[in-house]
Scaffold this motif. Structure first.
Motif, mmCIF file in Angstrom:
data_model
loop_
_atom_site.group_PDB
_atom_site.id
_atom_site.type_symbol
_atom_site.label_atom_id
_atom_site.label_comp_id
_atom_site.label_asym_id
_atom_site.label_seq_id
_atom_site.Cartn_x
_atom_site.Cartn_y
_atom_site.Cartn_z
ATOM 1 N N GLN A 9 0.811 -1.204 0.000
ATOM 2 C CA GLN A 9 0.000 0.000 0.000
ATOM 3 C C GLN A 9 0.853 1.266 0.000
ATOM 4 O O GLN A 9 0.462 2.297 -0.542
ATOM 5 C CB GLN A 9 -0.926 0.011 1.224
ATOM 6 N N LEU A 10 2.020 1.184 0.633
ATOM 7 C CA LEU A 10 2.911 2.345 0.707
ATOM 8 C C LEU A 10 3.744 2.503 -0.555
ATOM 9 O O LEU A 10 3.938 3.623 -1.038
ATOM 10 C CB LEU A 10 3.838 2.221 1.934
ATOM 11 N N PHE A 11 4.212 1.384 -1.086
ATOM 12 C CA PHE A 11 5.123 1.411 -2.224
ATOM 13 C C PHE A 11 4.596 0.442 -3.287
ATOM 14 O O PHE A 11 4.708 -0.778 -3.139
ATOM 15 C CB PHE A 11 6.541 1.008 -1.791
ATOM 16 N N GLN A 20 12.271 14.788 0.059
ATOM 17 C CA GLN A 20 11.875 15.548 1.239
ATOM 18 C C GLN A 20 10.394 15.413 1.582
ATOM 19 O O GLN A 20 10.011 15.513 2.752
ATOM 20 C CB GLN A 20 12.215 17.028 1.034
ATOM 21 N N SER A 21 9.580 15.182 0.581
ATOM 22 C CA SER A 21 8.144 15.106 0.822
ATOM 23 C C SER A 21 7.699 13.766 1.400
ATOM 24 O O SER A 21 6.526 13.620 1.778
ATOM 25 C CB SER A 21 7.377 15.363 -0.481
ATOM 26 N N LEU A 22 8.627 12.788 1.451
ATOM 27 C CA LEU A 22 8.297 11.440 1.918
ATOM 28 C C LEU A 22 7.171 10.821 1.103
ATOM 29 O O LEU A 22 6.350 10.060 1.613
ATOM 30 C CB LEU A 22 7.926 11.435 3.409
ATOM 31 N N ILE A 23 7.130 11.159 -0.170
ATOM 32 C CA ILE A 23 6.136 10.582 -1.079
ATOM 33 C C ILE A 23 6.866 9.667 -2.042
ATOM 34 O O ILE A 23 7.828 10.079 -2.702
ATOM 35 C CB ILE A 23 5.380 11.679 -1.849
ATOM 36 N N ALA A 24 6.418 8.411 -2.120
ATOM 37 C CA ALA A 24 7.082 7.453 -2.981
ATOM 38 C C ALA A 24 6.824 7.780 -4.440
ATOM 39 O O ALA A 24 5.728 8.187 -4.831
ATOM 40 C CB ALA A 24 6.583 6.036 -2.669
ATOM 41 N N ASP A 41 -2.502 14.303 2.335
ATOM 42 C CA ASP A 41 -3.694 14.237 3.164
ATOM 43 C C ASP A 41 -3.950 12.827 3.674
ATOM 44 O O ASP A 41 -5.063 12.498 4.072
ATOM 45 C CB ASP A 41 -4.908 14.744 2.391
ATOM 46 N N SER A 42 -2.914 11.965 3.685
ATOM 47 C CA SER A 42 -3.025 10.610 4.227
ATOM 48 C C SER A 42 -2.057 10.488 5.389
ATOM 49 O O SER A 42 -0.924 10.016 5.220
ATOM 50 C CB SER A 42 -2.715 9.564 3.148
ATOM 51 N N PRO A 43 -2.427 10.950 6.578
ATOM 52 C CA PRO A 43 -1.479 10.952 7.703
ATOM 53 C C PRO A 43 -1.046 9.561 8.117
ATOM 54 O O PRO A 43 0.099 9.367 8.512
ATOM 55 C CB PRO A 43 -2.263 11.663 8.811
ATOM 56 N N ASP A 44 -1.930 8.572 8.033
ATOM 57 C CA ASP A 44 -1.543 7.218 8.429
ATOM 58 C C ASP A 44 -0.480 6.654 7.495
ATOM 59 O O ASP A 44 0.492 6.043 7.942
ATOM 60 C CB ASP A 44 -2.771 6.310 8.431
ATOM 61 N N LEU A 45 -0.647 6.875 6.204
ATOM 62 C CA LEU A 45 0.331 6.369 5.242
ATOM 63 C C LEU A 45 1.670 7.091 5.406
ATOM 64 O O LEU A 45 2.735 6.473 5.331
ATOM 65 C CB LEU A 45 -0.201 6.532 3.823
ATOM 66 N N GLN A 46 1.637 8.394 5.635
ATOM 67 C CA GLN A 46 2.880 9.145 5.844
ATOM 68 C C GLN A 46 3.586 8.675 7.107
ATOM 69 O O GLN A 46 4.818 8.561 7.142
ATOM 70 C CB GLN A 46 2.576 10.643 5.948
ATOM 71 N N ALA A 47 2.827 8.403 8.154
ATOM 72 C CA ALA A 47 3.438 7.915 9.389
ATOM 73 C C ALA A 47 4.051 6.534 9.190
ATOM 74 O O ALA A 47 5.126 6.237 9.745
ATOM 75 C CB ALA A 47 2.386 7.869 10.502
ATOM 76 N N HIS A 48 3.402 5.678 8.389
ATOM 77 C CA HIS A 48 3.961 4.353 8.116
ATOM 78 C C HIS A 48 5.247 4.453 7.292
ATOM 79 O O HIS A 48 6.205 3.709 7.538
ATOM 80 C CB HIS A 48 2.922 3.489 7.384
ATOM 81 N N ILE A 49 5.279 5.379 6.343
ATOM 82 C CA ILE A 49 6.505 5.572 5.558
ATOM 83 C C ILE A 49 7.639 6.051 6.461
ATOM 84 O O ILE A 49 8.786 5.585 6.356
ATOM 85 C CB ILE A 49 6.253 6.568 4.411
ATOM 86 N N ALA A 50 7.326 6.975 7.373
ATOM 87 C CA ALA A 50 8.347 7.448 8.305
ATOM 88 C C ALA A 50 8.840 6.319 9.206
ATOM 89 O O ALA A 50 10.036 6.226 9.504
ATOM 90 C CB ALA A 50 7.785 8.594 9.144
ATOM 91 N N GLU A 55 13.214 2.674 10.826
ATOM 92 C CA GLU A 55 13.664 1.312 11.136
ATOM 93 C C GLU A 55 14.832 0.910 10.246
ATOM 94 O O GLU A 55 15.791 0.279 10.705
ATOM 95 C CB GLU A 55 12.516 0.326 10.978
ATOM 96 N N LEU A 56 14.782 1.289 8.980
ATOM 97 C CA LEU A 56 15.896 0.986 8.082
ATOM 98 C C LEU A 56 17.163 1.726 8.510
ATOM 99 O O LEU A 56 18.273 1.179 8.461
ATOM 100 C CB LEU A 56 15.522 1.363 6.651
ATOM 101 N N GLY A 57 17.022 2.980 8.921
ATOM 102 C CA GLY A 57 18.189 3.738 9.375
ATOM 103 C C GLY A 57 18.821 3.133 10.618
ATOM 104 O O GLY A 57 20.058 3.069 10.724
ATOM 105 N N ARG A 58 17.996 2.681 11.571
ATOM 106 C CA ARG A 58 18.548 2.061 12.769
ATOM 107 C C ARG A 58 19.234 0.734 12.448
ATOM 108 O O ARG A 58 20.302 0.426 13.014
ATOM 109 C CB ARG A 58 17.439 1.854 13.798
ATOM 110 N N ALA A 59 18.662 -0.035 11.550
ATOM 111 C CA ALA A 59 19.295 -1.305 11.175
ATOM 112 C C ALA A 59 20.621 -1.066 10.462
ATOM 113 O O ALA A 59 21.600 -1.794 10.684
ATOM 114 C CB ALA A 59 18.337 -2.107 10.290
#
Length: 307
Positions: A9-11, A20-24, A41-50, A55-59
């Protein structure tokens, strides 16, 4: 890397490009097209992308043994970098998993060529590269890196690499024959051929700094003032004085101690108070000297007076 939400759903594309926009987005006909499934205007999807980016950065930081992640959603929003994200949409029961990511960006660098000359350049740099440990050595890293090269229309020899790990250096040597690096004083690595076939706009020699002018020595007066100040003991063992006045005294007549107006006045006052003519003791002494002093003798003439 699995997540509790649907990655597809995200990608929607196998390789997505985020900025910068965090839009795929994805590359199509030489340009990047944004996905309509993810918008501001999709806050849930933007939060999931973040969440995925964090998680990838920490790994990646853990795999490189870094103290803190160098990739996060907040950093991506404040920097003009691009993140390439690779997914496997068929895994995890059709919900998809994230395989890895590659972050690149342009950096202004001061580099050294083979002759030791300083070169100012702004190449595309690989800033972070990570493939999940359980999915390494399956060709995913090569797929992701090749996609980035095609998207940027660039050769890897013309790129700079920020603190590459030993695994990444082995990957570059095996897949792109990048083995001979040019030593640098910063954390970036460039290889032979980086300084060739580049336009003047991409490379610019840094002019050498002008040598500083010769330092003028002190003047004779200033030198003598410093010597005089060093010879005089510190206060309160010696009264303060002006170095310039002490130097100028060499060329002017010396002054006696009593000639100072500030010292002569108190001394005259003390003498007039203690040794005034009206003191009885002084009067007696003068009278005694007068009594004891014999009268003056009349001088004898050498010629006798006539009889």
């Amino acid at each position: 890397m699995e997540f509790p939400f649907d990655i597809n759903q995200l990608f929607s594309e196998r390789v997505s490009v985020l900025d910068q926009s965090l839009i795929a987005g994805r590359k199509s006909a030489g340009r990047t097209i944004l996905h309509t499934s993810v918008s501001s205007d999709s806050p849930d999807l933007q939060a999931h992308i973040a969440t995925v980016i964090d998680e990838l950065g920490r790994a990646s930081a853990k795999a490189q043994q870094l103290t803190s992640p160098i990739t996060s959603a907040s950093k991506l929003q404040t920097q003009r970098h691009q993140l390439y994200l690779l997914k496997d949409g068929e895994s995890n029961g059709g919900r998809g998993v994230v395989v890895g990511f590659l972050k690149v960006g342009y950096k202004k660098l001061f580099l050294l060529d083979r002759q030791g000359l300083h070169i100012e350049a702004e190449p595309l740099c690989v800033l972070d590269f990570y493939i999940s440990e359980n999915l390494q050595r399956h060709g995913y890293g090569l797929e992701l890196f090749d996609f980035m090269l095609q998207h940027k229309s660039l050769e890897p020899i013309l790129m700079a690499f920020d603190r590459p790990s030993p695994k990444f250096l082995s990957f570059l040597a095996k897949q792109y024959c990048l083995t001979q690096s040019v030593p640098q004083v910063n954390n970036f690595v460039v290889f032979e051929g980086f300084f060739l076939n580049r336009s003047a706009a991409q490379l610019r020699k840094v002019p050498l700094r002008k040598p500083e002018g010769e330092i003028k020595p002190y003047s004779m007066m200033e030198r003598e003032a410093v010597r005089q100040e060093q010879r005089v003991p510190p206060w309160p063992f010696a009264p303060p004085h002006s170095p310039l006045r002490s130097v100028s005294s060499r060329y002017s007549p010396p002054l006696s101690v009593g000639s100072s107006p500030s010292r002569a006045a108190p001394r005259a006052a003390s003498l007039s108070a203690n040794q005034s003519p009206q003191s009885p003791l002084i009067e007696r002494c003068r009278a005694r000297r007068t009594r004891l002093t014999p009268p003056p003798r009349t001088p004898l003439s050498l010629h006798a007076p006539p009889l």
